[in-house]
Design a protein around this motif. Sequence first.
Motif, mmCIF file in Angstrom:
data_model
loop_
_atom_site.group_PDB
_atom_site.id
_atom_site.type_symbol
_atom_site.label_atom_id
_atom_site.label_comp_id
_atom_site.label_asym_id
_atom_site.label_seq_id
_atom_site.Cartn_x
_atom_site.Cartn_y
_atom_site.Cartn_z
ATOM 1 N N UNK A 152 0.869 -1.138 0.062
ATOM 2 C CA UNK A 152 -0.046 0.069 0.041
ATOM 3 C C UNK A 152 1.020 1.099 0.133
ATOM 4 N N UNK A 153 0.446 2.300 -0.539
ATOM 5 C CA UNK A 153 1.063 3.621 -0.692
ATOM 6 C C UNK A 153 0.049 4.613 -0.580
ATOM 7 N N UNK A 154 0.276 5.677 -0.058
ATOM 8 C CA UNK A 154 -0.687 6.639 0.456
ATOM 9 C C UNK A 154 0.206 7.896 0.122
ATOM 10 N N UNK A 155 -0.499 9.011 -0.750
ATOM 11 C CA UNK A 155 0.041 10.313 -0.805
ATOM 12 C C UNK A 155 -0.678 11.400 -0.046
ATOM 13 N N UNK A 156 -0.183 11.786 1.012
ATOM 14 C CA UNK A 156 -1.156 12.697 1.744
ATOM 15 C C UNK A 156 -0.720 14.073 1.809
ATOM 16 N N UNK B 244 -4.543 7.514 5.792
ATOM 17 C CA UNK B 244 -4.348 7.031 4.184
ATOM 18 C C UNK B 244 -5.671 6.308 3.828
ATOM 19 N N UNK B 245 -6.264 5.366 4.599
ATOM 20 C CA UNK B 245 -7.164 4.398 4.067
ATOM 21 C C UNK B 245 -8.532 5.164 3.805
ATOM 22 N N UNK B 246 -8.904 6.212 4.804
ATOM 23 C CA UNK B 246 -9.889 7.121 4.811
ATOM 24 C C UNK B 246 -9.826 8.429 4.216
ATOM 25 N N UNK B 247 -8.926 8.642 3.271
ATOM 26 C CA UNK B 247 -8.532 9.952 2.777
ATOM 27 C C UNK B 247 -9.731 10.474 2.169
ATOM 28 N N UNK B 248 -10.396 10.003 1.217
ATOM 29 C CA UNK B 248 -11.403 10.606 0.441
ATOM 30 C C UNK B 248 -12.456 10.989 1.025
ATOM 31 N N UNK B 249 -12.964 10.075 2.161
ATOM 32 C CA UNK B 249 -13.954 10.363 3.048
ATOM 33 C C UNK B 249 -13.699 11.528 3.987
ATOM 34 N N UNK B 250 -12.495 11.305 4.331
ATOM 35 C CA UNK B 250 -12.129 12.494 5.288
ATOM 36 C C UNK B 250 -12.208 13.743 4.684
ATOM 37 N N UNK C 269 -2.850 5.915 13.424
ATOM 38 C CA UNK C 269 -3.458 7.005 12.851
ATOM 39 C C UNK C 269 -3.052 7.544 11.334
ATOM 40 N N UNK C 270 -1.922 7.615 11.108
ATOM 41 C CA UNK C 270 -1.309 7.773 9.820
ATOM 42 C C UNK C 270 -2.179 6.613 8.828
ATOM 43 N N UNK C 271 -1.995 5.598 9.273
ATOM 44 C CA UNK C 271 -2.471 4.506 8.406
ATOM 45 C C UNK C 271 -4.078 4.797 8.026
#
Length: 125
Positions: free
Chosen positions: A26-30, A96-102, A91-93
């Motif tokens: 998994x990769x997240x760009x925050x 990332x996982x909930x980025x769109x909804x947040x 919290x960081x994960x």
Amino acid sequence: MSNERPTEIRLHQQSRVLELAYEGGERYRLPCEYLRVFSPSAEVRGHGPGQEVLQTGKEDVNIVGIEPVGNYAIKLVFSDGHDTGIYDWRYLRALGENQAANWQAYLDRLAEVGHVRQAPAEERS
């Protein structure tokens, strides 16, 4: 908690993005703005339910420092001087996982109070 700890943390200052990579691929760009408005600090979250402080005017914020906190978290230092949030691995994960909804919930809250979010500086020029 080992699967929650990123295997790589990379700050892209020019694009103002913190990139997290995990063992499972998994990769997240925050974006820095996202991390700033969702800071886990008491200044942002308050000391209890209903005490949250809506953050506005953070479109151009950047991260100027990343400090390890033990083996469980990092402290992000932002260009606006904010440096009190401790972002633990879980919290960081979740960010990332909930980025769109947040992010949509944040935009909805801005709209509810009548705040118009500006485009970041690079989009305004």
